[in-house]
Motif scaffolding. Structure first.
Motif, PDB file in Angstrom:
ATOM      1  N   UNK A 419      -5.980 -27.140  84.899  1.00 41.36           N
ATOM      2  CA  UNK A 419      -7.086 -26.866  85.811  1.00 41.36           C
ATOM      3  C   UNK A 419      -6.795 -27.426  87.201  1.00 41.36           C
ATOM      4  N   UNK A 420      -6.187 -28.597  87.243  1.00 45.34           N
ATOM      5  CA  UNK A 420      -5.846 -29.203  88.538  1.00 45.34           C
ATOM      6  C   UNK A 420      -4.886 -28.318  89.327  1.00 45.34           C
ATOM      7  N   UNK A 421      -3.825 -27.831  88.671  1.00 47.01           N
ATOM      8  CA  UNK A 421      -2.859 -26.990  89.376  1.00 47.01           C
ATOM      9  C   UNK A 421      -3.470 -25.644  89.749  1.00 47.01           C
ATOM     10  N   UNK A 422      -4.378 -25.138  88.931  1.00 49.42           N
ATOM     11  CA  UNK A 422      -5.090 -23.916  89.311  1.00 49.42           C
ATOM     12  C   UNK A 422      -5.878 -24.138  90.590  1.00 49.42           C
ATOM     13  N   UNK A 423      -6.515 -25.320  90.691  1.00 51.38           N
ATOM     14  CA  UNK A 423      -7.308 -25.640  91.879  1.00 51.38           C
ATOM     15  C   UNK A 423      -6.421 -25.803  93.105  1.00 51.38           C
ATOM     16  N   UNK A 424      -5.202 -26.295  92.911  1.00 51.85           N
ATOM     17  CA  UNK A 424      -4.259 -26.456  94.028  1.00 51.85           C
ATOM     18  C   UNK A 424      -3.738 -25.092  94.490  1.00 51.85           C
ATOM     19  N   UNK A 425      -3.230 -24.292  93.552  1.00 51.24           N
ATOM     20  CA  UNK A 425      -2.631 -23.009  93.924  1.00 51.24           C
ATOM     21  C   UNK A 425      -3.671 -22.003  94.410  1.00 51.24           C
ATOM     22  N   UNK A 426      -4.946 -22.221  94.078  1.00 48.68           N
ATOM     23  CA  UNK A 426      -6.003 -21.317  94.557  1.00 48.68           C
ATOM     24  C   UNK A 426      -6.161 -21.385  96.072  1.00 48.68           C
ATOM     25  N   UNK A 427      -5.557 -22.385  96.705  1.00 49.15           N
ATOM     26  CA  UNK A 427      -5.620 -22.496  98.161  1.00 49.15           C
ATOM     27  C   UNK A 427      -4.693 -21.512  98.863  1.00 49.15           C
ATOM     28  N   UNK A 428      -3.789 -20.887  98.116  1.00 49.28           N
ATOM     29  CA  UNK A 428      -2.781 -20.029  98.718  1.00 49.28           C
ATOM     30  C   UNK A 428      -2.957 -18.600  98.226  1.00 49.28           C
ATOM     31  N   UNK A 429      -2.867 -17.667  99.142  1.00 48.10           N
ATOM     32  CA  UNK A 429      -3.139 -16.253  98.817  1.00 48.10           C
ATOM     33  C   UNK A 429      -2.128 -15.671  97.846  1.00 48.10           C
ATOM     34  N   UNK A 430      -0.862 -15.978  98.036  1.00 49.84           N
ATOM     35  CA  UNK A 430       0.187 -15.322  97.247  1.00 49.84           C
ATOM     36  C   UNK A 430       0.844 -16.255  96.241  1.00 49.84           C
ATOM     37  N   UNK A 431       0.138 -17.321  95.868  1.00 45.65           N
ATOM     38  CA  UNK A 431       0.706 -18.291  94.940  1.00 45.65           C
ATOM     39  C   UNK A 431      -0.167 -18.408  93.709  1.00 45.65           C
ATOM     40  N   UNK A 432       0.462 -18.285  92.540  1.00 44.05           N
ATOM     41  CA  UNK A 432      -0.212 -18.489  91.268  1.00 44.05           C
ATOM     42  C   UNK A 432       0.401 -19.691  90.570  1.00 44.05           C
TER      43      UNK A 432
END
Length: 480
Positions: A419-432
């Protein structure tokens, strides 16, 4: 003589024998044909993973990335193939057959020692490269078969504890096929916590580079900052830092804050949260319904995340200890949207030495704001000509235990880091989030701690019924 031979083949025994020989020959032919056909099947179909922890399994995340590959990828293995660990060889073969875009080359460093110097690598290394982007990434065998360093210091010998083949390969492919790498700056100067090895590895797997920054000394946030991280600060921001942070957000910046333990008040940090519709409550949160074995300060939040934030979550079991509560308030502007992605139950309390206030509290919140070039007056002049709208994003998690290694490493079934990494990568448009956990090599034993009714029936009841039925059949036949 011929008549005797003909008569011998016409006997019942000869006919039965000929029939048996014919059937044996037919079965042998069928086995040969089946093996020839099976030999042509792809490796991922004909091989079955019977390892204890499914170390050869490939997740949906990896398969999706492999299916979408447009560029040709080369796996160059600098190792003696015959002496390479069977687990590594088997996984390379299975993983690379999932995409026709991947080519595997083995280079024997004993026969070709100059190849190591030319590639600037050591032996037992896999170089994943993409000719289209010109990028490559080295993977050591030690990164795939991870040794337990703790056992080395305690016993003098290191044992293999994890297999990280899928995580390393998928991360490498994601890196070499990506045009850009996200840059994450984490602040210092406020007693911030350091990232654990587990978190650092996840950043690396997601192709994120990290660098520390002291805002008081720097006086500005670098232009290449894709995400500014405040990891559990224990002291307050200065007035200048507060202004710098708010201006950065108002210009379309991304900020991630994990709240820490502070003995003194933090009015400047609280003001940043308040502008984006969040307010920190006093004391710690106790949850009467969603707690760990009756310890009400050990909370399993209700995960209300959707979309990319919820990607890959299966059990939705996240553990937080001594968390602060967050309540939503009216943000400073109507253009700001504040949404919680972790909450307590409605039977939670904010507990201080003097009071207990019941309610539902947020433990993870995201605030977003669409910023157009006309409204971002505080943006740098270099960005003023950008006509594209930006989205500022403030993510707040209310406890540093969310990513504490004492929790994430001790309870491997929890999904804190997912969940933490999902919250981090959600800041970037083209990053999952493509970070995949290593798989344990420890043997898991099937132990029965609490023998309930079903367990008793399985162990004793079913065998007893079979024995009684067998005895009755034997007795019936004996009397007949």
């Amino acid at each position: 003589m011929l008549e005797k031979i003909k008569k011998s083949f016409q006997s019942a025994a000869s006919k039965n024998g000929s029939y048996s020989v014919g059937m044996i020959a037919l079965v042998i032919c069928m086995v040969v044909v089946v093996n020839l056909i099976a030999g042509q099947l792809p490796e991922n179909i004909k091989s079955i993973d019977i390892s204890d922890n499914n170390i050869y399994g490939v997740s949906k995340t990896s398969k999706k990335i492999l299916n979408k590959l447009d560029d040709n990828i080369t796996f160059t293995v600098y190792a003696e193939k015959d002496s390479t660990d069977t687990r590594i060889k088997s996984f390379i073969k299975k993983y690379t057959t999932l995409s026709d875009k991947i080519t595997v080359k083995w280079v024997d460093p004993v026969l070709h020692p100059a190849a190591l110097t030319k590639a600037n690598v050591e032996k037992d290394t896999i170089v994943v490269s993409c000719k289209t982007t010109g990028k490559s990434k080295d993977i050591s065998f030690d990164d795939i078969l991870v040794s337990d360093s703790y056992s080395y210091y305690t016993t003098g010998s290191a044992s293999e504890s994890e297999f990280d083949g899928e995580g390393q390969f998928t991360s490498a492919i994601n890196y070499v096929t990506s045009e850009e790498t996200e840059k994450l700056y984490y602040t210092t100067g406020h007693g911030e916590a350091s990232f654990s090895d587990s978190v650092t590895k996840l950043f690396d797997k997601n192709s994120m580079s990290t660098e520390e920054i002291n805002l008081m000394m720097k006086g500005e946030i670098p232009d290449d900052c894709d995400l500014l991280f405040l990891n559990a600060p224990t002291t307050d921001l200065s007035d200048d830092e507060k202004t710098l942070l708010l201006n950065y957000l108002q210009a379309g910046g991304k900020v991630f804050i994990v709240l820490g333990e502070s003995e003194d008040a933090t009015p400047n940090l609280d003001e940043v949260l308040k502008e984006y519709g969040m307010q920190k409550t006093d004391g710690y949160i106790a949850d009467m319904q969603r707690s760990y074995q009756g310890n009400y300060y050990y909370i399993f939040p209700e995960i209300t995340a959707t979309g990319d934030l919820a990607k890959g979550l299966e059990s939705e079991m996240v553990l937080m200890i001594n968390a602060h509560g967050l309540t939503t308030t009216d943000p400073a502007r109507d253009t700001i949207t504040t949404t919680a992605f972790m909450q307590t139950s409605d039977n939670a309390y904010s507990v201080t030495e003097d009071s207990q206030e019941e309610g539902t509290y947020n433990l993870g919140v995201v605030a977003t704001e669409s910023i157009s070039s006309d409204t971002s007056e505080d943006a740098d002049s270099s960005n003023s000509s950008d006509s594209d709208a930006k989205t500022s994003r403030l993510t707040v998690i209310s406890s540093e235990t969310m990513i504490d290694s004492q929790i994430t490493d001790a309870y491997s079934t929890l999904e804190n880091l997912d969940l933490f990494m999902n919250a981090v990568t959600a800041n970037f448009d083209n990053t999952k989030n493509v970070a995949i956990k290593a798989k344990s090599l420890q043997v898991s034993n099937n132990t029965m701690q609490h023998a309930g009714l079903i367990s008793i029936l399985t162990i004793f009841g079913i065998p007893l019924v079979i024995l009684i039925y067998g005895f009755m059949c034997w007795w019936k036949r004996r009397k007949a």
